[in-house]
Enzyme design. Structure first.
Site, short mmCIF file in Angstrom:
data_model
loop_
_atom_site.label_atom_id
_atom_site.label_comp_id
_atom_site.label_asym_id
_atom_site.label_seq_id
_atom_site.Cartn_x
_atom_site.Cartn_y
_atom_site.Cartn_z
N GLY A 358 -21.15 -15.16 -45.90
CA GLY A 358 -21.40 -14.34 -47.08
C GLY A 358 -20.16 -13.57 -47.52
O GLY A 358 -19.79 -13.58 -48.70
N GLY A 381 -22.59 -18.03 -39.72
CA GLY A 381 -22.91 -18.52 -38.38
C GLY A 381 -23.59 -19.87 -38.43
O GLY A 381 -23.32 -20.75 -37.61
#
Ligand code: ADP
Ligand code: 3PG
Ligand code: MG
Length: 403
Positions: A358, A381
């Site tokens: 993000g 992740g």
């Protein structure tokens, strides 16, 4: 392997209530405004598909890490307002994700309308993958679609548990696109394959390195993560962010990199400050055994020499995977390192470049360089774990296409 799952296109969604798990974990500023709406925009194809096929949509998401209790600053209300701007007045927001308010709203939900439920993580049962909570979430829908690629590496109630209580659980269009790209392109990467890792989720990402060592040729380490490695080398890091319980792992990784003849580069210098805010005095300090970060200072960005050294590696790479800003880029004074790496990637026209995470994506967009990258992933992740070759729980829990 991750792609052998039912797709949204396999479902009969007309007149059905579709529970759509999205990842609306977007960055917000101090005023609660959305700083980067990439993850919302990327969810739109699936939402439009469902609207066009006369479904009733119930959107589920988390935002941030509120630790199991309601907190205004983690409310999805700003996302509801943004969705209304993008989709028109068909979006309704419910201030909880289970309970009587939701039951009522679901009962009156019409085809072509969208219900966004409040942050799932306001209930600790979400992250605990509590079966009763998963069942309560499932109760509102007839079908389940997971488009939250960014959260696919979490085994939570809304990403895994819920699928046990619905007849069909399918991938959304974004989920499908991410898997196709990341599994496809990186299965056999062109070499040198370079990985840039930074950011703040050190404990999440440090373990990934070990497994990525089996695939990548070069690592460039920056961000908060770098200081745990520097400390492992005995370099003074002073107030810089270090995860003390990961220092031993960092030591092992440094040994492993050497044994495998992997280029594993740590910052040679950093930009240090005495307090994290705009317009404070900064120092570019070398990071060596004899001269680390001075007492009372902390590292907030990679230094000038590091930027040049890292840019050299980037220039000769054929595949580049970048996750995690290398400095606190939200403060423009500390964004220089992240910007210089983004520029170096943009300048390498032969490499396949994949940006995930993000905050990394936000940074690249802020610099106006997003269109210069080959692929922008909404996963941080999640994209790393997929590339490592792991099966992601949020994907594994979906209905197989060929049972
Ligand atoms: P992504 O969202 O791209 O996966 P992360 O969430 O792991 O990345 O990390 C992003 C955050 O890391 C940013 O908010 C940034 O300010 C922070 N960060 C980067 N470098 C440092 C540093 N040296 N010290 C503290 N925080 C840092
Ligand atoms: C992300 O931003 O990486 C995802 O939304 C998952 O968030 P989490 O790391 O808090 O689980
Ligand atoms: Mg982040």
């Amino acid at each position: 392997m991750n792609s052998q799952k039912l797709s949204l296109r396999d479902l009969q969604v007309a007149h059905q209530r579709v529970l759509l798990r999205a990842d609306f974990n977007v960055p917000l500023n101090d005023q609660g405004e959305i700083v980067d709406d990439t993850r919302i925009l990327e969810a739109l194809p699936t939402i439009h598909y469902l609207l066009e096929h006369q479904a009733k949509i119930i959107l589920l998401s988390h935002l941030g890490r509120p630790n199991g209790s309601p907190q205004t600053r983690y409310s999805l209300a700003p996302v509801a307002r943004h969705l209304t701007k993008l989709l028109g007045p068909i979006v309704n927001f419910v201030s909880d994700c289970v309970g009587p308010l939701v039951d009522q709203a679901v009962l009156t939900l019409q085809e072509g309308n969208v219900l966004l439920l409040e942050n799932l993580r306001f209930h600790q049962e979400e992250e605990a993958n509590d079966p009763a909570f998963a069942r309560a979430l499932a109760a509102g829908g007839d079908l389940y679609v997971n488009d939250a690629f960014g959260t696919a590496h979490r085994a939570h109630a809304s990403t895994t548990g819920i699928t046990a209580y619905l007849p069909q659980a399918a991938m959304g269009l974004l989920m499908e696109k991410e898997i196709q790209y990341l599994e496809g392109e990186l299965n056999n990467p062109k070499r040198p394959f370079l990985v840039i890792l930074g950011g703040s989720k050190v404990s999440d990402k440090i373990g990934v390195i070990q497994r990525l060592m089996q695939k990548a040729d070069t690592f460039l380490i920056g961000g908060a993560m770098a200081y745990t490695f520097l400390r492992a080398q005995g370099i003074e890091t002073s107030l810089s962010r270090v995860e003390a319980d990961k220092i031993d792992l960092a030591k092992d990784l440094l040994v492993e990199a050497q044994e495998r003849s992997i280029k594993f580069l740590l910052p040679l210098d950093c930009l240090a400050v005495q307090s994290i805010q705009a317009a404070v005095p900064t120092k570019n300090v070398p990071l060596t055994i004899t001269a680390g970060v001075p007492e009372g200072w902390e590292g907030v960005d990679i230094g000038l020499e590091t930027r040049l050294r890292y840019a050299q590696e980037i220039a000769s790479a054929k595949t580049i995977l970048w996750n995690g800003p290398v400095g606190i880029f939200e403060i423009p004074d500390f964004s220089g390192g992240t910007r210089s790496l983004a520029e170096a990637i943009a300048a390498n026209r032969q490499a396949l470049s994949i940006i995930g995470g993000g905050d990394s994506v936000t940074a690249v967009k802020q610099f106006g360089l997003a269109s210069m990258m080959s692929f922008i992933s909404t996963g941080g992740g999640a994209s790393l774990e997929l590339i490592e070759g792991k099966e992601l729980p949020g994907i594994a829990a979906l209905t197989p296409r060929f049972p």
